[in-house]
Design a protein around this motif. Structure first.
Motif, short mmCIF file in Angstrom:
data_model
loop_
_atom_site.label_atom_id
_atom_site.label_comp_id
_atom_site.label_asym_id
_atom_site.label_seq_id
_atom_site.Cartn_x
_atom_site.Cartn_y
_atom_site.Cartn_z
N MET A 29 0.87 -1.17 0.00
CA MET A 29 0.00 0.00 0.00
C MET A 29 0.91 1.22 0.00
O MET A 29 1.68 1.44 0.93
N GLU A 185 -9.39 2.73 5.85
CA GLU A 185 -9.35 1.41 6.48
C GLU A 185 -9.81 0.33 5.51
O GLU A 185 -9.26 -0.78 5.50
N ARG A 188 -6.92 -0.30 3.12
CA ARG A 188 -5.85 -1.02 3.81
C ARG A 188 -6.23 -2.49 3.99
O ARG A 188 -5.39 -3.39 3.79
N ARG A 189 -7.47 -2.75 4.35
CA ARG A 189 -7.92 -4.13 4.54
C ARG A 189 -7.86 -4.90 3.21
O ARG A 189 -7.47 -6.07 3.17
N HIS A 191 -5.82 -4.40 0.75
CA HIS A 191 -4.41 -4.74 0.51
C HIS A 191 -3.99 -5.94 1.36
O HIS A 191 -3.39 -6.90 0.85
N GLU A 192 -4.30 -5.90 2.65
CA GLU A 192 -3.80 -6.93 3.55
C GLU A 192 -4.47 -8.28 3.31
O GLU A 192 -3.82 -9.32 3.34
N TYR A 211 -1.46 4.72 7.09
CA TYR A 211 -2.01 3.60 6.35
C TYR A 211 -1.06 2.98 5.33
O TYR A 211 -1.34 1.89 4.83
N CYS A 212 0.01 3.65 5.00
CA CYS A 212 0.85 3.18 3.89
C CYS A 212 2.14 2.53 4.37
O CYS A 212 2.69 2.90 5.41
N ASP A 213 2.61 1.56 3.59
CA ASP A 213 3.88 0.91 3.85
C ASP A 213 5.04 1.74 3.27
O ASP A 213 6.18 1.62 3.73
N LYS A 265 1.81 0.83 14.64
CA LYS A 265 1.09 -0.07 13.74
C LYS A 265 -0.33 -0.21 14.21
O LYS A 265 -0.60 -0.42 15.39
#
Length: 272
Positions: A29, A185, A188-189, A191-192, A211-213, A265
């Motif tokens: 993300m 959210e 993000r969900r 992506h995960e 929210y981002c990596d 996190k």
């Protein structure tokens, strides 16, 4: 997965994107930040092939996306879904039909004009809406929903394409803080849980950090930062935005909680 090489887009003498290069080697993300006019939207539109590059290449698993034409280009756009700031829903159409329009690349024109969708597609659309907390709104007209709800419908429509990559162009810019948090959210969900890459243009530093990596900073069409949220210090942000010592992150915040320089996190809650 995705490599952008020396990508440039010129409008006359002006370069909206200037020699941009970066690679994504695994699902992530990624937030793209920068002031208005930095080239963020043009970058995403070139990746999706809504706008043609002037020079440079976009490689996805060895294929040069910039050379695709006809059905190959449409297939790429289906696997690289776009989410827009203004939702782009059909206001008078019900929610589930708007979501089903994510299958336009797979169905005939006649099928979509008369809303003749297979039951399997309808069930899938409702399942996706349920995942986003929107199943109860399926029969409503899109125009009856709040902005945050409409953006979640737009996300559901993108997921109907079963994309490898989701490009979100300022997905929360027109939303209030609570709805902005819900939409981020959701992305993000996705992506995960799905292992999809999400590349989102964002206008606030706290959102990118939370929210981002990875964060990419653009200024005047050029990529001037590419690093982790922890590396995105206030000093780096000043450089990205071309701001002075009076630059205040708090003034750009959309969080409903007190912003922190490097937030911990986060464990995302289930959708209500």
């Amino acid at each position: 997965m995705l490599t952008v090489e020396n990508l440039t887009k010129r409008f006359g003498a002006n370069a909206a994107v200037d020699n941009a290069s970066f690679s994504i080697d695994r699902p992530a993300m990624i937030g793209v930040i920068g002031r208005s006019g930095a080239g963020k939207s043009t970058l995403l539109r070139m990746i999706n092939r809504l706008t043609d590059a002037t020079t440079g290449r976009i490689l996805f698993e060895g294929t040069d996306v910039t050379t695709l034409r006809g059905k190959d280009r449409r297939a790429w756009q289906a696997s690289c879904a776009m989410i827009f700031q203004q939702f782009n829903l059909v206001p008078r159409m019900d929610v589930v039909s708007n979501v089903l329009h994510g299958t336009l690349g797979k169905r005939s024109t006649l099928t979509t004009v008369f809303n003749l969708f297979p039951k399997s597609d309808i069930h899938q659309a409702i399942d996706i809406l349920d995942r986003l907390g929107m199943a109860d709104h399926a029969p409503k007209r899109a125009e009856a929903l709040s902005g945050g709800q409409q953006q979640r419908v737009a996300i559901a429509r993108a997921l109907m394409q079963d994309p490898r990559i989701i490009l979100a162009d300022e997905p929360i810019a027109s939303l209030d803080p609570m709805n902005a948090q819900t939409v981020m959210e959701a992305l993000r969900r996705i992506h995960e849980e799905d292992g999809r890459t999400v590349l989102a243009n964002l206008h606030t530093l706290d959102t990118a950090r939370r929210y981002c990596d990875r964060v990419i900073g653009m200024r005047d069409g050029r990529i001037v930062f590419d690093g982790t949220p922890e590396q995105l210090t206030t000093g780096v942000a000043r450089d990205i935005y071309g701001a002075g010592d009076d630059f205040s992150e708090a003034a750009t915040s959309t969080e409903i909680r007190e912003p922190a320089l490097v937030p911990p996190k986060v464990v995302l809650p289930e959708f209500a």
